[in-house]
Design an enzyme around this catalytic site. Structure first.
Site, PDB file in Angstrom:
ATOM      1  N   ASP A  45       0.864  -1.181   0.000  1.00 53.25           N
ATOM      2  CA  ASP A  45       0.000   0.000   0.000  1.00 53.25           C
ATOM      3  C   ASP A  45       0.904   1.235   0.000  1.00 53.25           C
ATOM      4  O   ASP A  45       1.718   1.410   0.891  1.00 53.25           O
ATOM      5  CB  ASP A  45      -0.881  -0.036   1.261  1.00 53.25           C
ATOM      6  CG  ASP A  45      -2.012   0.965   1.173  1.00 53.25           C
ATOM      7  OD1 ASP A  45      -2.163   1.612   0.115  1.00 53.25           O
ATOM      8  OD2 ASP A  45      -2.741   1.103   2.174  1.00 53.25           O
ATOM      9  N   ASP A  87      -3.061   2.444  -6.022  1.00 51.13           N
ATOM     10  CA  ASP A  87      -1.849   2.477  -5.201  1.00 51.13           C
ATOM     11  C   ASP A  87      -1.772   1.306  -4.231  1.00 51.13           C
ATOM     12  O   ASP A  87      -1.141   1.396  -3.190  1.00 51.13           O
ATOM     13  CB  ASP A  87      -1.798   3.796  -4.430  1.00 51.13           C
ATOM     14  CG  ASP A  87      -2.949   3.941  -3.454  1.00 51.13           C
ATOM     15  OD1 ASP A  87      -3.950   3.219  -3.608  1.00 51.13           O
ATOM     16  OD2 ASP A  87      -2.848   4.765  -2.536  1.00 51.13           O
ATOM     17  N   GLU A  88      -2.418   0.221  -4.569  1.00 50.84           N
ATOM     18  CA  GLU A  88      -2.523  -0.861  -3.606  1.00 50.84           C
ATOM     19  C   GLU A  88      -2.680  -2.186  -4.351  1.00 50.84           C
ATOM     20  O   GLU A  88      -3.409  -2.255  -5.335  1.00 50.84           O
ATOM     21  CB  GLU A  88      -3.799  -0.574  -2.794  1.00 50.84           C
ATOM     22  CG  GLU A  88      -4.002  -1.340  -1.562  1.00 50.84           C
ATOM     23  CD  GLU A  88      -5.381  -0.998  -0.964  1.00 50.84           C
ATOM     24  OE1 GLU A  88      -5.910  -1.868  -0.287  1.00 50.84           O
ATOM     25  OE2 GLU A  88      -5.919   0.102  -1.213  1.00 50.84           O
TER      26      GLU A  88
END
Lengths: 373, 396
Positions: B9, B107-108
Site C-alpha cells: 500500500d 496504489d494498492e
C-alpha cells in the site's frame, strides 16, 4: 483614381472576399486585394490563384482607376473606424491616401498589372440552382472530403449534371455522401466536374436563403454568380473514382434507429475508445443495439444499449466513431435506416423519410475486427 | 501449503507524488482533492500528506472541513494522469517479483510470492526488496504487510504506516490479530461494528471467542465469514486481473552507460524476458514498446504496431532494436531500458477503405487479363474504355 464611400459599405464588400486571401504564400501580391473604381461602382478582388472572388458595391467615383493594397491592413483599418464616409485617392505613383474627417492614412499601393488576372469563363454552359438547395447540398457533402492531397480528386466534391437530376458526391475513402437533387431542370447538357471544397465553402457563405443563382462552366473553371459577388474556381482535373461501384444495391438487412439516441450514445461511449483509433463496436440484436468501446492501453471501457428494429441474425460490426459521428451529425431525420450486410462491407445510412425532391445516402466503411474478437 | 501474501500500500500516494514532483512541498501539509475555495468548496479530500494528517485531515473528508482544520495547507487538484503513470511504474516493480499481482486500486495490490521464494528469498526479503525498488525508482515509500493470507496482509500493511513492514508468521496469527479493535475487521462497516459492540464484542479476539452459532443467527452468512476472519482464516486467492494490458520488463543499470554493446545485450535480455512471459500467458501482442531513460532522467517511449500479433523474442527484438537505433541519441548515457508488448485481444482493427476493394478488383482484373494475354495474345481482351475511338471523346 478617387472615390468616396461609406465605411460600412466598403467593409461589407471587403469582408465577402477577405477569406480567399491565402494565409501563407510566397507570392506577395496575393496578400493584396485589387480595388477597381469604375462607373460609380467599387469592385474588390481577392485570389489565391485557384479561387478568385469579386465583390462589388456602390461608390461615388470621381476618377476611375485601380490599385492593389494589402487586404488585411485595409480590413483592420475599416473595422476600427466609426461609421463615417471616407475618401480614397491614389496618385499616379500609386501612393494611396484614405481620408476621413478624423485624419488620413497613407500607404503604398501596387499596380493592377501586378495582380493576377481574373479567369475567363464562357457563358455557354450555364446551370441554374436553387440557393437553398445548393447550400444544403454543400453542407451535406464537404465534410466528407479528403484533406490528403495525394488523391487530389477526393479533396473536392464531385458534381454531376444528369438528364433530370443534379448530384453531389464526396468521399475520403472511408465514408461517402451522395446527395441527389431530383427537382432539377436540365440545362441542355450533361457533365461532371470536381469543385475544390474551399471554393464551396466560400459559395455556401455567400448564398442567400432564397432565390436562385447561375453557375457557368468552362473547361477548367467554374463561376458562381451570387448577389454582389462572383466566385471563380479552378476545377480539379483528376479522374474521380468510380463511386457507384462501391455503393451496394443488394442490401437486405436494415436497422431502424432513432438518430438522436444513436448520436448521443456513440458520443458518450466513444469517449472511452482508444484515442488513436476511436474504434467502437456495435452489436446489433433484433430489438437493441449495444455500442462498446474499449481502450486496452489505458484501461477504459464503456457500453450502452439503445432500442432499435432489426429482423435478422445478430451482427457485430466495428467503426471509427469519428467517421460515424460525422455522418450522423449531417443527417436530419428523426429515424434513420442503417443497412449492413456483413461486418466487412460498407454500412449505408439513409434518412427514414427522404425529402420529396431529394435522395440522400451516406456510406461508412467498417473497421475489420481481428480473429480474437 | 502455507502461502506468502504481500499487501503493498503506497503511503499517501497522491500527496507523496505531488511532493516528489514539487520538492518545495516536502514536509508540508499537502491536501490533494477538490478546490477548497476558501472553505466554501464542495467535494472531498482525496489524499493528504502525513503532515496534513497531524491536523486531523483525512481522505474522504469534506474539503471545507479540511480547510477549517488546516487553512494553511497546500491544496492541490489531483493529476490523475500522473498518478496513473506512476502507478504503472510501481506495478512494473511488482511484476519483477511475481506475476500473481491483484491490483486493489491505483496504489494498492496483493502479491502472491509463494512461488518466488527460491528466486528472491523469503517474504520479508521480497517485501524489503520491493520497498527498496520503489524508493530507488520512484522516490516513494510503501507499507507492506506479509502474511499467509490476504486479510492478514491487508491488516499488517496498515499497522506501521508510513514506510512500514509488518510480518505475520503463521504461528503468530492469534497474538497479532486478537488484540486489534473490530474496526480492523475487513468488510465490517459501521453498522456491523455497532451490532458486534452491542454483543459485547470489542476486539477481534472477542469475536474469535464468541460462539459461532450466535454470530450466524445475528449476522447470517456474514457472521460465519467474520468468525473465520477473526481466526485468521482467509482462503481467497490472489486474483490476477484476467485482462492483461501489457507485458513489459525494465532494467535500471547499476551505472549509467553509453556502451552500445551493453545496451544491445540488455535489450535482447529484456526481449527474452518479455517473450517468455507472453508465451507463458499465451498472449500475443501487436504493439511493441521501447522505453529509454537517459542519465538526466529524461525519458522517451516509442512504440510500433505490427500487422500480426507476436510472442516471438526475435520479432520483438528486431522491432525494439529498430526503435532503439532510430531514437537513441548516440553517446548519451542510459539509466534505464524497458521493453513491452501490448495490444492483445481487441486488436486495433483495420479501417477498411472503399477503394481498397476497388483496387483489389483491379488487381484481380489485371491478373486475369495478364493470364489471358499470356495465353492468347494481347488482342484477346481489352478494357471497353480503350475501344473508344479518339476524337469522339465526351466533354469533361
Amino acid at each position: 483614381m478617387e472615390f468616396t464611400i461609406a465605411r460600412s459599405e466598403f467593409l461589407k464588400a471587403l469582408q465577402r472576399v477577405i477569406s480567399v486571401i491565402p494565409t501563407k504564400t510566397t507570392t506577395e501580391i496575393l496578400y493584396s486585394v485589387l480595388l477597381i473604381a469604375e462607373e460609380n461602382e467599387l469592385r474588390i478582388i481577392a485570389t489565391d490563384l485557384d479561387i478568385t472572388q469579386i465583390s462589388w458595391t456602390n461608390a461615388k467615383v470621381e476618377a476611375e482607376g485601380a490599385v492593389a493594397i494589402p487586404g488585411k491592413l485595409l480590413l483592420d483599418i475599416l473595422r476600427e473606424m466609426p461609421e463615417i464616409d471616407l475618401k480614397f485617392q491614389v496618385d499616379p505613383n500609386l501612393r494611396v491616401v484614405i481620408e476621413t474627417n478624423m485624419g488620413e492614412y497613407k500607404l503604398a499601393g501596387q499596380s493592377r498589372t501586378e495582380f493576377p488576372s481574373v479567369p475567363i469563363v464562357e457563358t455557354e454552359q450555364k446551370i441554374i440552382l436553387s440557393n437553398e438547395k445548393l447550400k444544403r447540398m454543400i453542407e451535406k457533402t464537404i465534410f466528407a472530403c479528403s484533406t490528403e492531397t495525394v488523391r487530389a480528386a477526393l479533396t473536392g466534391v464531385l458534381c454531376q449534371i444528369f438528364e433530370n437530376e443534379y448530384r453531389m458526391v464526396a468521399t475520403d475513402g472511408h465514408r461517402l455522401v451522395r446527395i441527389i437533387n431530383k427537382k432539377f431542370t436540365n440545362p441542355g447538357f450533361t457533365r461532371q466536374f470536381i469543385v475544390p471544397t474551399k471554393a464551396l465553402n466560400f459559395v455556401a457563405r455567400n448564398l442567400p436563403e432564397e432565390g436562385e443563382h447561375q453557375v457557368f462552366l468552362s473547361k477548367e473553371h467554374i463561376l458562381f454568380e451570387l448577389p454582389y459577388t462572383r466566385i471563380y474556381s479552378r476545377l480539379i482535373q483528376e479522374p474521380y473514382p468510380d463511386y457507384e461501384r462501391v455503393i451496394p444495391d443488394y442490401y437486405q438487412k436494415e436497422i431502424i434507429i432513432k438518430l438522436e439516441e444513436l448520436i448521443h450514445s456513440v458520443k458518450r461511449v466513444s469517449l472511452f475508445a482508444n484515442p488513436m483509433t476511436y474504434q467502437i463496436r456495435m452489436q446489433v440484436n433484433p430489438a437493441s443495439l449495444t455500442i462498446y468501446a474499449q481502450d486496452i492501453d489505458f484501461g477504459g471501457e464503456a457500453n450502452e444499449t439503445i432500442p432499435c428494429r432489426f429482423d435478422h441474425e445478430p451482427l457485430l460490426i466495428a467503426y471509427n466513431a469519428n467517421y460515424l459521428l460525422d455522418l450522423l451529425r449531417h443527417m436530419d431525420s428523426e429515424d434513420i435506416r442503417f443497412m449492413v450486410e456483413d461486418p466487412d462491407g460498407p454500412g449505408l445510412i439513409f434518412p427514414m423519410n427522404q425529402l420529396e425532391d431529394e435522395d440522400l445516402l451516406m456510406l461508412i466503411m467498417p473497421v475489420r475486427l481481428s480473429e480474437a474478437d | 501449503m502455507t502461502r506468502i501474501i504481500l499487501h503493498v500500500d503506497m503511503d499517501a500516494f497522491f500527496a507523496a507524488v505531488e511532493q516528489r514532483e514539487h520538492p518545495e512541498l516536502k514536509g508540508k501539509p499537502v491536501i490533494v482533492g477538490a478546490d477548497p475555495k476558501g472553505g466554501r468548496g464542495r467535494g472531498v479530500v482525496s489524499t493528504c500528506s502525513y503532515e496534513a494528517r497531524k491536523f486531523g485531515v483525512h481522505s474522504a473528508m469534506p474539503i471545507s472541513q479540511a480547510y477549517r482544520l488546516c487553512p494553511r495547507g497546500i491544496y492541490v487538484r489531483p493529476n490523475g494522469k500522473l498518478y496513473q503513470q506512476v502507478s504503472g511504474e510501481i506495478f512494473e516493480i511488482f511484476y519483477e517479483f511475481t506475476d500473481l499481482v491483484e491490483p486493489v486500486s491505483i496504489d494498492e495490490a496483493f502479491l502472491d510470492v509463494t512461488g518466488s521464494v527460491r528466486l528472491f528469498g523469503d517474504g520479508v526479503s521480497i517485501a524489503k526488496k520491493i520497498k527498496k525498488r520503489i524508493l530507488e525508482k520512484e522516490q516513494l515509500t510503501a507499507s507492506i504487510g506479509v502474511a499467509p493470507n490476504k486479510y492478514l496482509a491487508k491488516i499488517a500493511s496498515d499497522l506501521e504506516k508510513p514506510d512500514g513492514l509488518v510480518v505475520v508468521e503463521p504461528d503468530e496469527i492469534e497474538t497479532f490479530l486478537w488484540s486489534l479493535d473490530i474496526s480492523k475487521l475487513w468488510g465490517a462497516g459501521q453498522k456491523t461494528q455497532q451490532i458486534l459492540r452491542k454483543m459485547g464484542i470489542q476486539t477481534i479476539g472477542d469475536l474469535a471467542r464468541f460462539p459461532r452459532d450466535i454470530l450466524k443467527s445475528k449476522l447470517g452468512s456474514a457472521g460465519e465469514h467474520f468468525y473465520n476472519l477473526a481466526h485468521g482464516h482467509d482462503n481467497r486467492p490472489v486474483v490476477v486481473r484476467e485482462e492483461v494490458k501489457s507485458v513489459s520488463n525494465e532494467h535500471t543499470f547499476p551505472e549509467d552507460t553509453a556502451d552500445i554493446d551493453v545496451l544491445r545485450q540488455k535489450l535482447i535480455y529484456l526481449c527474452e524476458k518479455v517473450g517468455y512471459r507472453l508465451r507463458k500467458k499465451q498472449l500475443k501482442g501487436r504493439t511493441i514498446h521501447l522505453k529509454l531513460r537517459y542519465e538526466n532522467f529524461s525519458t522517451i517511449t516509442r512504440n510500433l504496431t505490427i500487422g500480426k500479433a507476436t510472442d516471438r523474442t526475435r520479432e520483438i527484438f528486431d522491432i525494439v532494436w529498430d526503435l532503439f537505433e532510430k531514437n537513441y541519441m548516440s553517446g548519451r548515457k542510459v539509466r534505464l531500458l524497458g521493453v513491452g508488448v501490448s495490444g492483445f485481444g481487441e486488436a486495433e482493427g483495420k479501417q477498411l477503405s472503399l477503394f481498397d476493394a476497388l483496387d483489389e478488383k483491379h488487381r484481380e482484373l489485371d491478373k486475369v487479363q495478364d493470364m489471358l494475354v499470356d495465353r492468347f495474345g494481347k488482342h484477346i481482351i481489352q478494357r471497353a474504355e480503350s475501344l473508344k475511338k479518339p476524337g469522339k471523346k465526351k466533354e469533361g
